[in-house]
Design a protein around this motif. Sequence first.
Motif, PDB file in Angstrom:
ATOM      1  N   LEU A 274       0.650  -1.316   0.012  1.00  0.00           N
ATOM      2  CA  LEU A 274      -0.258  -0.038  -0.018  1.00  0.00           C
ATOM      3  C   LEU A 274       0.809   1.490   0.142  1.00  0.00           C
ATOM      4  N   PRO A 275       1.949   1.359   0.620  1.00  0.00           N
ATOM      5  CA  PRO A 275       2.813   2.639   0.610  1.00  0.00           C
ATOM      6  C   PRO A 275       3.272   2.770  -0.666  1.00  0.00           C
ATOM      7  N   LYS A 276       3.341   1.601  -1.515  1.00  0.00           N
ATOM      8  CA  LYS A 276       4.014   1.963  -2.819  1.00  0.00           C
ATOM      9  C   LYS A 276       2.788   2.461  -3.711  1.00  0.00           C
ATOM     10  N   MET A 277       1.596   2.470  -3.471  1.00  0.00           N
ATOM     11  CA  MET A 277       0.478   2.683  -4.276  1.00  0.00           C
ATOM     12  C   MET A 277       0.195   4.100  -4.226  1.00  0.00           C
ATOM     13  N   VAL A 278       0.817   4.936  -3.347  1.00  0.00           N
ATOM     14  CA  VAL A 278       0.536   6.291  -3.338  1.00  0.00           C
ATOM     15  C   VAL A 278       1.965   7.010  -3.470  1.00  0.00           C
ATOM     16  N   ALA A 279       1.786   8.343  -3.713  1.00  0.00           N
ATOM     17  CA  ALA A 279       2.963   9.282  -4.029  1.00  0.00           C
ATOM     18  C   ALA A 279       3.973   9.285  -2.852  1.00  0.00           C
ATOM     19  N   PRO A 280       5.004   9.485  -2.959  1.00  0.00           N
ATOM     20  CA  PRO A 280       6.055   9.162  -1.909  1.00  0.00           C
ATOM     21  C   PRO A 280       5.709  10.400  -0.868  1.00  0.00           C
ATOM     22  N   ASP A 281       5.191  11.536  -0.984  1.00  0.00           N
ATOM     23  CA  ASP A 281       5.090  12.558  -0.124  1.00  0.00           C
ATOM     24  C   ASP A 281       3.485  12.328   0.371  1.00  0.00           C
ATOM     25  N   TYR A 282       2.757  11.441   0.117  1.00  0.00           N
ATOM     26  CA  TYR A 282       1.326  11.236   0.481  1.00  0.00           C
ATOM     27  C   TYR A 282       1.380  11.095   2.192  1.00  0.00           C
ATOM     28  N   PRO A 283       0.426  11.941   2.967  1.00  0.00           N
ATOM     29  CA  PRO A 283       0.546  11.967   4.346  1.00  0.00           C
ATOM     30  C   PRO A 283       0.662  10.259   4.962  1.00  0.00           C
ATOM     31  N   PRO A 284       1.661  10.087   5.929  1.00  0.00           N
ATOM     32  CA  PRO A 284       1.908   8.799   6.286  1.00  0.00           C
ATOM     33  C   PRO A 284       0.575   8.467   7.174  1.00  0.00           C
ATOM     34  N   GLU A 285      -0.025   9.275   7.788  1.00  0.00           N
ATOM     35  CA  GLU A 285      -1.141   9.062   8.612  1.00  0.00           C
ATOM     36  C   GLU A 285      -2.395   8.308   7.605  1.00  0.00           C
ATOM     37  N   LYS A 286      -2.272   8.924   6.453  1.00  0.00           N
ATOM     38  CA  LYS A 286      -3.453   8.625   5.480  1.00  0.00           C
ATOM     39  C   LYS A 286      -3.058   7.281   5.023  1.00  0.00           C
ATOM     40  N   THR A 287      -1.981   6.868   4.913  1.00  0.00           N
ATOM     41  CA  THR A 287      -1.440   5.598   4.291  1.00  0.00           C
ATOM     42  C   THR A 287      -1.722   4.685   5.348  1.00  0.00           C
ATOM     43  N   ARG A 288      -1.528   4.761   6.347  1.00  0.00           N
ATOM     44  CA  ARG A 288      -1.998   3.894   7.735  1.00  0.00           C
ATOM     45  C   ARG A 288      -3.244   3.598   7.447  1.00  0.00           C
ATOM     46  N   VAL A 289      -4.230   4.570   7.279  1.00  0.00           N
ATOM     47  CA  VAL A 289      -5.659   4.293   7.288  1.00  0.00           C
ATOM     48  C   VAL A 289      -5.823   3.199   6.041  1.00  0.00           C
ATOM     49  N   LEU A 290      -5.218   3.371   4.827  1.00  0.00           N
ATOM     50  CA  LEU A 290      -5.550   2.630   3.609  1.00  0.00           C
ATOM     51  C   LEU A 290      -5.082   1.254   4.088  1.00  0.00           C
ATOM     52  N   VAL A 291      -4.123   1.184   4.819  1.00  0.00           N
ATOM     53  CA  VAL A 291      -3.246  -0.031   5.038  1.00  0.00           C
ATOM     54  C   VAL A 291      -4.340  -0.980   5.943  1.00  0.00           C
ATOM     55  N   GLU A 292      -4.835  -0.227   7.010  1.00  0.00           N
ATOM     56  CA  GLU A 292      -5.632  -0.945   7.989  1.00  0.00           C
ATOM     57  C   GLU A 292      -7.200  -1.356   7.117  1.00  0.00           C
TER      58      GLU A 292
END
Length: 239
Positions: A130-148
Amino acid sequence: MSQSSSICLIHGHGVDASIWDSVYADLILDVPVLKPDFSRVTNHLTIEAYAEDLYGHIRTLQVEKVVLVGHSMGGYMALAFAEQHPELVQGLVLYHSTATADDDARKEARQQAIEGLKTQGTAPFIQKQLPKMVAPDYPPEKTRVLVEQFLSLPADALIAGISAIASRPDRTQVLRDAKFPILLVLGREDQLIPYEKTAQLASLSDRIRVATIEQAGHLSMIEQPAESVRVLRSFLDRL
């Protein structure tokens, strides 16, 4: 766009149909929109099988013409559908997707992912992917929500999808021979689908247009929902 046409939003691998929620909510105000979910399917091992599943879904709803919007693996399904049922296709959008097949290195990486899913389950795969599926500077907290959000996807379904992706053939001839308009939607910061290589597909036909979404990776419908809707509406308005 014809009044008898529908839009079909097809999600990619490692996510589900909810990635289209914002786009769906906007487009459904004006046109019929389908949003099938294949994220828990475990019995398809080829892209063609997924595409025929999609065909059955569309025919059951008695859709006369469809605009296919395929994200990543969903784009592979859309290409296979268009190859087998071109008479049903009014337009095709490859959304962070490509028409080329995997090279040997990519196939090997997919096999390793399958082995990891078999031995470790879903969580490590989603946490890595999932972290590879967003832009490198996408907010980490939003990435964590996607992972969950996607940790509950069944490992068997993820394995089935990877197997189908790895075995898919090159379908650039579908783009070259298409009688309908095609849009390539590219994320400028996509870490999974190389921007420059995918943009070159536009040279296959004068029916192909390219739309670039800035500050977005492989999930621009989530990263930049307003721009994603604008790009899709612009394409649909020309049909």
